[in-house]
Design a protein around this motif. Structure first.
Motif, PDB file in Angstrom:
ATOM      1  N   TYR A 251       0.839  -1.211   0.000  1.00 44.18           N
ATOM      2  CA  TYR A 251       0.000   0.000   0.000  1.00 44.18           C
ATOM      3  C   TYR A 251       0.870   1.256   0.000  1.00 44.18           C
ATOM      4  O   TYR A 251       0.671   2.157  -0.823  1.00 44.18           O
ATOM      5  CB  TYR A 251      -0.928  -0.031   1.219  1.00 44.18           C
ATOM      6  CG  TYR A 251      -1.466   1.325   1.628  1.00 44.18           C
ATOM      7  CD1 TYR A 251      -2.227   2.083   0.754  1.00 44.18           C
ATOM      8  CD2 TYR A 251      -1.205   1.840   2.901  1.00 44.18           C
ATOM      9  CE1 TYR A 251      -2.718   3.326   1.125  1.00 44.18           C
ATOM     10  CE2 TYR A 251      -1.686   3.079   3.275  1.00 44.18           C
ATOM     11  CZ  TYR A 251      -2.442   3.821   2.381  1.00 44.18           C
ATOM     12  OH  TYR A 251      -2.910   5.058   2.744  1.00 44.18           O
TER      13      TYR A 251
ATOM     14  N   PHE B  19       3.977   1.650  -0.830  1.00 45.31           N
ATOM     15  CA  PHE B  19       4.786   1.796  -2.049  1.00 45.31           C
ATOM     16  C   PHE B  19       3.930   2.302  -3.211  1.00 45.31           C
ATOM     17  O   PHE B  19       4.316   3.243  -3.909  1.00 45.31           O
ATOM     18  CB  PHE B  19       5.431   0.448  -2.409  1.00 45.31           C
ATOM     19  CG  PHE B  19       6.291   0.536  -3.636  1.00 45.31           C
ATOM     20  CD1 PHE B  19       7.556   1.095  -3.570  1.00 45.31           C
ATOM     21  CD2 PHE B  19       5.823   0.089  -4.861  1.00 45.31           C
ATOM     22  CE1 PHE B  19       8.348   1.200  -4.704  1.00 45.31           C
ATOM     23  CE2 PHE B  19       6.604   0.186  -5.993  1.00 45.31           C
ATOM     24  CZ  PHE B  19       7.870   0.747  -5.919  1.00 45.31           C
ATOM     25  N   PHE B  20       2.785   1.688  -3.389  1.00 43.31           N
ATOM     26  CA  PHE B  20       1.982   2.060  -4.562  1.00 43.31           C
ATOM     27  C   PHE B  20       1.216   3.363  -4.364  1.00 43.31           C
ATOM     28  O   PHE B  20       0.759   3.953  -5.325  1.00 43.31           O
ATOM     29  CB  PHE B  20       1.065   0.906  -4.979  1.00 43.31           C
ATOM     30  CG  PHE B  20       1.860  -0.165  -5.659  1.00 43.31           C
ATOM     31  CD1 PHE B  20       2.234  -0.013  -6.978  1.00 43.31           C
ATOM     32  CD2 PHE B  20       2.301  -1.271  -4.966  1.00 43.31           C
ATOM     33  CE1 PHE B  20       3.015  -0.966  -7.604  1.00 43.31           C
ATOM     34  CE2 PHE B  20       3.088  -2.226  -5.578  1.00 43.31           C
ATOM     35  CZ  PHE B  20       3.452  -2.072  -6.904  1.00 43.31           C
TER      36      PHE B  20
ATOM     37  N   LEU C  64       3.993   5.671  -5.608  1.00 45.09           N
ATOM     38  CA  LEU C  64       4.539   5.392  -6.937  1.00 45.09           C
ATOM     39  C   LEU C  64       4.231   6.468  -7.994  1.00 45.09           C
ATOM     40  O   LEU C  64       5.149   6.894  -8.714  1.00 45.09           O
ATOM     41  CB  LEU C  64       4.071   4.008  -7.425  1.00 45.09           C
ATOM     42  CG  LEU C  64       4.743   3.513  -8.712  1.00 45.09           C
ATOM     43  CD1 LEU C  64       6.237   3.365  -8.513  1.00 45.09           C
ATOM     44  CD2 LEU C  64       4.132   2.194  -9.158  1.00 45.09           C
TER      45      LEU C  64
ATOM     46  N   ILE D 295      -4.124  -0.893  -7.854  1.00 43.92           N
ATOM     47  CA  ILE D 295      -3.074   0.128  -7.958  1.00 43.92           C
ATOM     48  C   ILE D 295      -3.704   1.526  -7.867  1.00 43.92           C
ATOM     49  O   ILE D 295      -3.125   2.436  -7.278  1.00 43.92           O
ATOM     50  CB  ILE D 295      -2.302  -0.019  -9.294  1.00 43.92           C
ATOM     51  CG1 ILE D 295      -1.659  -1.402  -9.390  1.00 43.92           C
ATOM     52  CG2 ILE D 295      -1.225   1.047  -9.426  1.00 43.92           C
ATOM     53  CD1 ILE D 295      -1.131  -1.753 -10.777  1.00 43.92           C
TER      54      ILE D 295
ATOM     55  N   PRO E 278      -4.789   2.094  -3.633  1.00 44.35           N
ATOM     56  CA  PRO E 278      -4.014   1.081  -2.890  1.00 44.35           C
ATOM     57  C   PRO E 278      -4.454   0.852  -1.453  1.00 44.35           C
ATOM     58  O   PRO E 278      -4.136  -0.187  -0.887  1.00 44.35           O
ATOM     59  CB  PRO E 278      -2.574   1.608  -2.946  1.00 44.35           C
ATOM     60  CG  PRO E 278      -2.642   2.985  -3.439  1.00 44.35           C
ATOM     61  CD  PRO E 278      -3.949   3.208  -4.089  1.00 44.35           C
ATOM     62  N   LYS E 279      -5.218   1.798  -0.871  1.00 43.83           N
ATOM     63  CA  LYS E 279      -5.616   1.547   0.528  1.00 43.83           C
ATOM     64  C   LYS E 279      -6.543   0.327   0.646  1.00 43.83           C
ATOM     65  O   LYS E 279      -6.634  -0.286   1.708  1.00 43.83           O
ATOM     66  CB  LYS E 279      -6.267   2.777   1.151  1.00 43.83           C
ATOM     67  CG  LYS E 279      -7.565   3.224   0.538  1.00 43.83           C
ATOM     68  CD  LYS E 279      -8.137   4.386   1.331  1.00 43.83           C
ATOM     69  CE  LYS E 279      -9.359   4.968   0.645  1.00 43.83           C
ATOM     70  NZ  LYS E 279      -9.047   5.739  -0.568  1.00 43.83           N
TER      71      LYS E 279
ATOM     72  N   ILE F 128      -5.956  -2.446  -0.481  1.00 43.99           N
ATOM     73  CA  ILE F 128      -5.118  -3.645  -0.279  1.00 43.99           C
ATOM     74  C   ILE F 128      -5.279  -4.156   1.149  1.00 43.99           C
ATOM     75  O   ILE F 128      -5.283  -5.352   1.405  1.00 43.99           O
ATOM     76  CB  ILE F 128      -3.622  -3.313  -0.542  1.00 43.99           C
ATOM     77  CG1 ILE F 128      -3.403  -2.971  -2.013  1.00 43.99           C
ATOM     78  CG2 ILE F 128      -2.720  -4.458  -0.119  1.00 43.99           C
ATOM     79  CD1 ILE F 128      -1.968  -2.547  -2.328  1.00 43.99           C
ATOM     80  N   LEU F 129      -5.441  -3.201   2.074  1.00 38.62           N
ATOM     81  CA  LEU F 129      -5.487  -3.584   3.489  1.00 38.62           C
ATOM     82  C   LEU F 129      -6.700  -4.457   3.812  1.00 38.62           C
ATOM     83  O   LEU F 129      -6.663  -5.255   4.751  1.00 38.62           O
ATOM     84  CB  LEU F 129      -5.500  -2.320   4.366  1.00 38.62           C
ATOM     85  CG  LEU F 129      -4.236  -1.455   4.236  1.00 38.62           C
ATOM     86  CD1 LEU F 129      -4.368  -0.191   5.053  1.00 38.62           C
ATOM     87  CD2 LEU F 129      -2.996  -2.235   4.663  1.00 38.62           C
TER      88      LEU F 129
ATOM     89  N   GLU G 132       3.064   1.828 -14.097  1.00 44.55           N
ATOM     90  CA  GLU G 132       2.616   1.328 -12.790  1.00 44.55           C
ATOM     91  C   GLU G 132       2.247  -0.148 -12.876  1.00 44.55           C
ATOM     92  O   GLU G 132       2.562  -0.937 -11.983  1.00 44.55           O
ATOM     93  CB  GLU G 132       1.401   2.128 -12.311  1.00 44.55           C
ATOM     94  CG  GLU G 132       1.732   3.523 -11.841  1.00 44.55           C
ATOM     95  CD  GLU G 132       0.478   4.300 -11.478  1.00 44.55           C
ATOM     96  OE1 GLU G 132       0.135   4.347 -10.297  1.00 44.55           O
ATOM     97  OE2 GLU G 132      -0.164   4.835 -12.402  1.00 44.55           O
TER      98      GLU G 132
ATOM     99  N   PHE H 285       4.132  -3.113 -10.801  1.00 45.85           N
ATOM    100  CA  PHE H 285       3.402  -3.801  -9.721  1.00 45.85           C
ATOM    101  C   PHE H 285       3.894  -5.235  -9.479  1.00 45.85           C
ATOM    102  O   PHE H 285       4.230  -5.579  -8.338  1.00 45.85           O
ATOM    103  CB  PHE H 285       1.893  -3.792  -9.988  1.00 45.85           C
ATOM    104  CG  PHE H 285       1.117  -4.470  -8.901  1.00 45.85           C
ATOM    105  CD1 PHE H 285       0.866  -3.824  -7.710  1.00 45.85           C
ATOM    106  CD2 PHE H 285       0.681  -5.778  -9.043  1.00 45.85           C
ATOM    107  CE1 PHE H 285       0.188  -4.454  -6.682  1.00 45.85           C
ATOM    108  CE2 PHE H 285       0.000  -6.417  -8.023  1.00 45.85           C
ATOM    109  CZ  PHE H 285      -0.247  -5.752  -6.846  1.00 45.85           C
TER     110      PHE H 285
ATOM    111  N   LEU I 251       8.591  -7.003  -2.387  1.00 47.55           N
ATOM    112  CA  LEU I 251       8.132  -6.567  -1.067  1.00 47.55           C
ATOM    113  C   LEU I 251       7.538  -7.716  -0.262  1.00 47.55           C
ATOM    114  O   LEU I 251       7.818  -7.862   0.927  1.00 47.55           O
ATOM    115  CB  LEU I 251       7.089  -5.447  -1.211  1.00 47.55           C
ATOM    116  CG  LEU I 251       7.625  -4.109  -1.732  1.00 47.55           C
ATOM    117  CD1 LEU I 251       6.483  -3.139  -2.009  1.00 47.55           C
ATOM    118  CD2 LEU I 251       8.594  -3.491  -0.739  1.00 47.55           C
TER     119      LEU I 251
END
Lengths: 123, 378
Positions: free
Chosen positions: A37, A39-40, A43, B105, B108-109, B111-112, B209, B213, B220
């Protein structure tokens, strides 16, 4: 037949190590995705770094500040529609010379008498 | 006469047991659900038919080399791909080549949410320990909550190979039943107003991007949880094949022919591994119950975490908590469920695109969880 007769809950089966594994495991999953999160999220700004530097050098700090910020989907859709409409309005180069060409129609099965004579049906 | 009697002793009629009949019925139910209701047909048809193959009775221990657990049988050779954990990474390669991570992308929040929805994995791990399963067995059962069939098979092949059949069947069954299991939990944990939240449209994502990714995604997550490399390595590799745009042929093969071949063999062998004599036990029934609980806990984890995130987000950036439920991989069914529930609350609110972000993040999250379990327990 009761398949669950032998179920025996044993609270002592969970040791501190097991609890630690669960807590650490869940935390590491969070941490891994948190890294993604972070990193992107940065970006787009990293990718626009050169552009911003160039704009600053050219004396356009306002544009430089905007570089790398997200363009909303609606704006993209509006731009794409405008381009589409513009391109669909364009024409190829035209000579502006109007011509009337006589249609070459040698015969028609509806009005050609000779056609009926020579192409009769056989039974 | 003796020859006829001998022939009959080898036939299925002479060797059938109640267990075989029950499992054949289960196989038929799977095939029925897949064809009649189109519940995960690509998985349930091969698994259902595999159950029929695995439970067609024959004279065991006669050296016929027929059963999946008999050395030298064709099914046994194919099953090695499951036991050695070969098929799941290949499936992940195909999934990577199919998946578009753009929504993730662009916001991105989200993702959590994919991390939060792995709650069921770890709570069920503790629950299975409580019920007397061993440490590796408990971890393998817990991973059902990740709602990711290949991950569940991969982890159980490493930690508890004797439970692969039960775990795989439970995982795929619950994935097929996502539209039935998730909605009541989603409605229970959200208010009408929350379900109506309209999210900001996602921004456009550049090619740069998209290419970066898979590369940084692998680095990571791989550095943090190397145990997940066989799965995530292939997932991100497949995605790079797709997004680089210079390996179109490879990406096409990975996402079409290859994943289809592996899915057929994996489904069929996992189905066949449910041979009544080894599968129909009280332990398997417990695994099914724990798997359901794991799935529910994961769904609740995703929804509740979305609500927690909303406390810290501004009004315009708020998240519709329904998409939290999509954090349990099950791509794309759980995202589709979020969309359907969103439409029920507000027919103009389309959540599918937003829900795809936690959905694909959930795939990464469950693979990381599997990697951590492996690192700790192997």
């Amino acid at each position: 037949m009761n398949l669950f007769l032998w179920i025996n809950l044993d609270p002592g089966a969970i040791s501190t190590d097991h609890l630690m594994l669960a807590v650490i495991g869940y935390s590491v999953v969070f941490l891994a995705l948190l890294l993604l999160y972070l990193f992107f999220r940065q970006l787009p700004k990293l990718l626009a770094f050169n552009l911003r530097r160039k704009l600053r050098k050219e004396g356009e700090p306002e544009k430089a500040a905007m570089a790398g910020s997200a363009i909303p989907g609606e704006v993209n859709a509006a731009i794409a529609t405008a381009i589409y409409l513009y391109l669909s309005e364009l024409h190829d180069h035209e000579t502006a010379v109007l011509t009337i060409t006589k249609a070459a129609k040698t015969y028609s099965p509806w009005n050609s008498k000779i056609y009926n004579v020579t192409h009769f049906r056989r039974f | 006469m003796e020859g006829i009697l001998r022939f009959l002793s080898y036939s299925g009629f002479a060797n059938v047991t109640a267990g075989h009949v029950i499992m054949i019925l289960v196989g038929l139910v799977f095939i029925y659900l897949a064809i009649r209701y189109e519940y995960e047909p690509l998985l349930l048809v091969p698994i259902g038919f595999g159950i029929l193959i695995g439970n067609t009775p024959f004279l065991e221990h006669a050296g016929l080399q027929l059963g999946i657990y008999e050395d030298g049988s064709v099914l046994n050779y194919l099953y090695q791909g499951v036991l050695k954990g070969i098929y799941p990474p290949l499936i992940f390669l195909g999934i990577g080549a199919m998946t578009d991570f753009s929504t993730l992308i662009s916001n991105p929040k989200l993702i959590l949410l994919g991390a939060a929805a792995q709650l069921g994995i770890f709570t069920t791990y503790l629950g299975a320990l409580l019920l007397g399963f061993s440490n590796p067995e408990s971890a393998s059962i817990g991973i059902i909550g990740g709602a990711d069939g290949p991950t569940a098979i991969f982890l159980s092949s490493r930690l508890a190979p004797h439970l692969i059949g039960s775990i795989a069947i439970a995982a795929y069954s619950y994935m097929a039943l996502v539209p039935i299991i998730q909605p009541p939990i989603m409605r229970l944990l959200t208010t009408e107003d929350e379900r109506k939240i309209k999210m900001k449209p996602p921004r456009s994502v550049t090619k740069q991007e998209k290419v970066l990714f898979p590369i940084f995604g692998l680095l990571l997550t791989g550095f943090l949880a190397p145990g997940s490399l066989p799965l995530l390595g292939m997932l991100f590799f497949g995605n790079l094949l797709k997004e680089s745009l210079v390996t179109k042929r490879l990406a096409d093969t990975a996402k079409n022919a290859m994943i289809d071949i592996v899915t057929i063999i994996l489904g069929l062998t996992v189905g066949a591994s449910t041979q009544a004599t080894t599968f129909l036990t009280g332990q398997s029934m417990l695994i099914f119950v724990l798997g359901a609980l794991s799935f529910m806990a994961s769904t609740a984890g995703g929804v509740l975490f979305a609500k927690v995130m909303n406390v810290f987000l501004s009004e315009e950036n708020r998240i519709n908590p329904l998409i939290g439920a999509a954090g349990v991989s099950a791509v794309p069914d759980s995202a589709r469920v979020a969309q359907m529930e969103g439409l029920k609350a507000d027919p103009s609110n389309h959540l599918l695109m937003h829900a795809m972000a936690p959905n694909v993040a959930g795939v990464i999250g469950s693979a990381v969880a599997a990697g951590i379990m492996m690192s700790f327990l192997m």
